[in-house]
Design a protein around this motif. Structure first.
Motif, PDB file in Angstrom:
ATOM      1  N   UNK A 602      10.034  12.878   9.070  1.00 17.58           N
ATOM      2  CA  UNK A 602       8.757  12.889   9.786  1.00 17.58           C
ATOM      3  C   UNK A 602       8.884  12.119  11.091  1.00 17.58           C
ATOM      4  N   UNK A 603       9.548  10.973  11.031  1.00 26.52           N
ATOM      5  CA  UNK A 603       9.952  10.213  12.221  1.00 26.52           C
ATOM      6  C   UNK A 603       8.781   9.869  13.134  1.00 26.52           C
ATOM      7  N   UNK A 604       7.802   9.176  12.598  1.00 29.53           N
ATOM      8  CA  UNK A 604       6.707   8.709  13.445  1.00 29.53           C
ATOM      9  C   UNK A 604       7.227   7.672  14.428  1.00 29.53           C
ATOM     10  N   UNK A 605       6.717   7.649  15.650  1.00 29.78           N
ATOM     11  CA  UNK A 605       7.283   6.772  16.681  1.00 29.78           C
ATOM     12  C   UNK A 605       7.123   5.290  16.375  1.00 29.78           C
ATOM     13  N   UNK A 606       6.119   4.921  15.578  1.00 29.56           N
ATOM     14  CA  UNK A 606       5.937   3.515  15.251  1.00 29.56           C
ATOM     15  C   UNK A 606       6.379   3.197  13.833  1.00 29.56           C
ATOM     16  N   UNK A 607       7.230   4.053  13.275  1.00 25.29           N
ATOM     17  CA  UNK A 607       7.815   3.783  11.975  1.00 25.29           C
ATOM     18  C   UNK A 607       7.034   4.404  10.837  1.00 25.29           C
ATOM     19  N   UNK A 608       7.622   4.414   9.644  1.00 26.23           N
ATOM     20  CA  UNK A 608       6.964   5.022   8.487  1.00 26.23           C
ATOM     21  C   UNK A 608       5.647   4.325   8.152  1.00 26.23           C
ATOM     22  N   UNK A 609       4.725   5.096   7.637  1.00 22.05           N
ATOM     23  CA  UNK A 609       3.442   4.540   7.208  1.00 22.05           C
ATOM     24  C   UNK A 609       3.649   3.683   5.963  1.00 22.05           C
ATOM     25  N   UNK A 610       2.837   2.651   5.851  1.00 23.27           N
ATOM     26  CA  UNK A 610       2.924   1.747   4.712  1.00 23.27           C
ATOM     27  C   UNK A 610       2.272   2.383   3.493  1.00 23.27           C
ATOM     28  N   UNK A 611       3.003   2.397   2.413  1.00 23.02           N
ATOM     29  CA  UNK A 611       2.464   2.990   1.191  1.00 23.02           C
ATOM     30  C   UNK A 611       1.211   2.230   0.763  1.00 23.02           C
ATOM     31  N   UNK A 612       0.153   2.951   0.360  1.00 19.24           N
ATOM     32  CA  UNK A 612      -1.108   2.270   0.043  1.00 19.24           C
ATOM     33  C   UNK A 612      -0.998   1.406  -1.197  1.00 19.24           C
ATOM     34  N   UNK A 613      -1.694   0.280  -1.141  1.00 21.73           N
ATOM     35  CA  UNK A 613      -1.833  -0.547  -2.338  1.00 21.73           C
ATOM     36  C   UNK A 613      -2.809   0.128  -3.281  1.00 21.73           C
ATOM     37  N   UNK A 614      -2.521   0.054  -4.550  1.00 20.65           N
ATOM     38  CA  UNK A 614      -3.399   0.700  -5.525  1.00 20.65           C
ATOM     39  C   UNK A 614      -4.749   0.007  -5.531  1.00 20.65           C
ATOM     40  N   UNK A 615      -5.788   0.808  -5.698  1.00 18.96           N
ATOM     41  CA  UNK A 615      -7.141   0.281  -5.753  1.00 18.96           C
ATOM     42  C   UNK A 615      -7.847   0.766  -6.992  1.00 18.96           C
ATOM     43  N   UNK A 616      -9.144   0.523  -7.047  1.00 14.93           N
ATOM     44  CA  UNK A 616      -9.925   0.985  -8.184  1.00 14.93           C
ATOM     45  C   UNK A 616     -10.538   2.332  -7.857  1.00 14.93           C
TER      46      UNK A 616
END
Length: 749
Positions: A602-616
């Motif tokens: 995917x190579x986003x210019x500002x780096x990979x997206x941060x995987x979401x923290x689990x929520x309720x």
């Protein structure tokens, strides 16, 4: 509507981002509801006892309403609540001041979970046109179990400065300055409302933790003089096996239990008749789901005599409880009582002799569903509030899980003649929009709606003719269509009857079942339809995507995609589909009509997206996962042109170019396209999120170079999940909310 819950906790702080540029210009829009009518649990009705025609309705997650006495439509009162205050869209209780027709109070707060903010008391001196907010030191649970009970908030009829609020987990509270400040009533014993270990396993509360809750407060107006607090106050507590009804005879200074009621049932609602008799509805569970048993009782406070006046008994074969009992304010002999949780549909009983005898109304009643045709498919349920108009004894209202009904000939029942009921919910829009599809030709809009079969909206200002079927869905998760063949529309959902995927070949006029599904139990997920309508890719939630080329007769597992991957169709090339795994830094393309996909970075210019923290529930630190963020979108009219609406920003790329981040956008909750502006080569873009530090709804007509805010602070609707422009009308936009239905906007002038 307790299965679909709004964005709460840590997410609420995300609506206000640090400004990164000059605030966008504003374009004025006019907003109207896409008429569905009702669609959610209206769990309380309050008539003003002395102002003829003045009434309010509360909902479990869609705000509160005041009825327009001239038109009969309900006017929303909380559309101004922003995302940061979405917790206040659930209204736990409503109270009016009997001696001040302009005063109204709302106890707001949707959940009591640890991550949820505390509730707030909204007070108004102009019938809800404006409010002052008073933050409370405890949580409220308007969309939790027992939410049809009440009213928990009451104004003293002799002294409008005094209000009482019964809470779920924090005891009894009192204000003596018109709700400006609150103090706990320590004289109300903790043992009355704190859950005991001896109570056994907690009941199913739909999100609560099983603690007792103070369900209702009642003042006896005959116990005081004008300008002085009423001396007699009743409080009902949702417990079994110990006293559940309490009374104070000294204006709240001390409280005593009133034994004698049913020990195996919990009080739900109560009504005090003009002759001083107290009527109480009881049930085995707090509701609004299935019950085992229940009863209706009358208490004479002067003699302390209890009388069982239950209209009909539940049985093992026909279990149910009682949700509410109402008394005609003009005639203490005339009552209404409703069952709760009855599997074959609830019943409303009428008595004209103070409960000595009862007659069922619905067995011979006539029902007019023309104001909301879809409700004809739904049995009567969740009748948790019934009220008789103080100004008109022939007018009664009862609430349901999809709105409510009213009659104008109630006293016909006293002569043994049928009553006539009509939908009373016009103006109330409480659905949850899970997907919006505006085809390139034909009807303006097709919606996927939580808890319903979705709707085909041929006229935005009139209710759809009914639930589209077959199949008949109990929940519609996604709907989409073919760009170049707009007559093809496909939707997926949880079927009540038929398969879990339905399709139309005539733009939504008629519908068909598929012969099969990737998994017969699959109902959730996403569906994509090729530009020519011949290839359908269905990704059941968390499962392997499957493709069909024969209108769902057969399905083949897609090769090259991880489980759970959402697929989107190219808007031009019918053999091309696109997909991505945002948090694994992958993008995928198919050039064989969805059979196989090839991967690359995917190579986003500002780096990979941060995987979401689990929520309720449906929440994480990247928004509500039913919203339009963190998704890939294909540009109308351009092959291989893609937009990535990530929660943290907006990107554009394509088959032959890398994704680049667009400026100013720092947060996205929903994203979509509309018809291009005259003279523009770019489709209109619509976005819900934060642009240049400002949260709102935005439009761009130049490929995201510049944005204009198109809503205002009076039109925010809490949480917005979906947005889509109309490809047929420049400027028209559809907004799908969480609990306030679907709205459409057009540029002013």
């Amino acid at each position: 509507m307790n299965t679909l819950k709004p964005l709460l906790g840590a997410l609420l702080a995300l609506a206000g981002a640090t400004a990164v540029a000059q605030a966008p210009a504003a374009t004025r829009y006019d907003w109207k509801p896409v008429e569905i009518v009702g669609g959610g649990f209206v769990d309380g009705i309050v008539f003003h006892p002395n102002a003829s025609g003045l009434s309010y309705a509360r909902t479990d997650m869609g705000g509160a309403y005041r009825r327009d006495t001239a038109t009969g439509r309900w006017q929303p009162l909380l559309d101004w609540l922003p995302l940061a205050d979405v917790n206040l869209m659930g209204v736990e209780s409503v109270a009016v001041d009997p001696n001040d027709a302009d005063a109204v109070y709302l106890a707001c707060g949707t959940y009591t979970s640890p991550a949820t903010p505390n509730g707030a008391l909204l007070r108004s001196s102009d019938r809800g046109r404006t409010f002052q907010r008073v933050d409370l030191p405890f949580k409220l649970g308007a969309n939790e179990g027992g939410r049809g009970n009440g009213e928990r908030l009451m104004v003293d009829p002799n002294d409008g400065r005094v209000l009482y609020l019964g809470t779920r987990h924090a005891g009894l509270w009192r204000s003596t300055d018109r709700a400006a400040t609150w103090q706990r009533v320590d004289a109300f014993p903790d043992s009355a409302w704190r859950r005991h270990e001896s109570d056994g396993p907690p009941p199913s509360w739909g999100g609560s933790d099983g603690k007792a809750t103070i369900n209702f407060i009642l003042f006896d107006p005959a116990s005081g003089a004008r300008g002085q607090p009423s001396r007699v106050i009743y409080a009902g507590v949702s417990v079994v096996g110990r006293p559940s009804l309490w009374r104070s005879t000294d204006a709240g200074a001390t409280w005593q239990a009133l034994p004698g009621g049913p020990a195996t049932h919990r009080p739900m609602r109560a009504a005090l008749a003009s002759d001083g008799k107290l009527y109480i509805a009881y049930a085995s569970e707090p509701g609004p789901h299935r019950m085992k048993d229940g009863s209706v009782w009358r208490l004479d406070p002067r003699s302390s005599a209890w009388t069982d006046i239950t209209p009909a008994r539940a049985s093992a074969a026909d279990p149910f409880g009682y949700a509410t009992v109402a008394v005609d304010p003009r005639d203490p002999q005339r009552l209404l009582a409703s069952t709760a949780g009855r599997g074959k549909g609830d019943e409303l009983f009428r008595s004209s002799d103070a409960g000595a005898t009862w007659a069922p109304l619905f067995t011979v009643a006539k029902f007019d569903a023309s104001a909301a045709p879809y409700v004809a498919d739904t049995h009567l349920h969740w009748l948790y509030d019934v009220k008789i108009n103080p100004a008109n004894p022939d007018h009664a209202i009862f609430t349901t899980g999809y709105g409510g009904w009213e009659t104008l000939n109630l006293r016909e029942a006293d002569a043994g003649r049928p009553t006539t009921w009509r939908v009373m919910s016009s103006g109330i829009e409480e659905t949850v929009a899970l997907a919006l599809h505006s085809p390139t030709k034909g009807v303006p809009l097709v919606t996927a709606i939580g808890d319903y079969s979705g709707f085909v909206h041929a006229d935005l200002d009139r209710p759809a003719p009914g639930n589209p079927k077959p199949p008949f869905f109990g929940n519609t998760h996604d709907v989409t269509g073919a760009e170049a063949a707009p007559e093809v529309v496909v939707r997926i959902g949880k079927a009540r009857t038929g398969s879990n995927l339905g399709y139309s070949l005539d733009g939504g006029n008629t519908w068909h079942n598929t012969k099969s599904a990737p998994d017969p139990k699959s109902s959730d997920g996403f569906v994509a339809v090729s530009a020519d309508g011949k290839a359908w890719v269905w990704t059941p939630k968390g499962q392997q995507p499957h493709v069909s080329h024969d209108r769902g007769d057969t399905w083949t597992p897609v090769q090259g995609l991880p489980a759970g991957t959402r697929v989107v169709a190219d808007r031009v090339n019918p053999r091309r589909f696109h997909a991505m795994a945002l948090f694994d830094d992958k993008r995928y393309t198919s050039d064989d009509a969805g059979k196989t996909f090839n991967a690359r970075a995917l190579a986003l210019p500002d780096g990979p997206a941060t995987r979401p923290a689990s929520g309720v529930h449906n929440h994480s630190n990247r928004g509500d996962d039913r919203g339009g963020q963190d998704r890939l979108y294909a540009t109308p009219g351009r092959e291989g042109d893609l937009w990535l609406a990530a929660f943290h920003g907006l990107y554009r790329g394509g088959d032959d170019r890398a994704f680049q981040r667009l400026p100013d956008v720092s947060q996205i909750h929903a994203f979509g396209f509309g018809r291009a502006a005259p003279g523009s080569t770019e489709p209109a873009l619509y976005l819900v999120g934060t642009v240049a530090g400002q949260y709102g709804i935005f439009r761009s007509t130049d490929g995201a170079k510049r944005w204009q805010r198109i809503n205002d602070d009076a039109h925010q609707w809490g949480l917005i999940l979906q947005i889509s422009g109309d490809p047929k009308v420049f400027g028209r936009v559809y907004v799908g909310t969480h609990g306030r239905g679907v709205l459409y906007g057009d540029p002013r002038n």
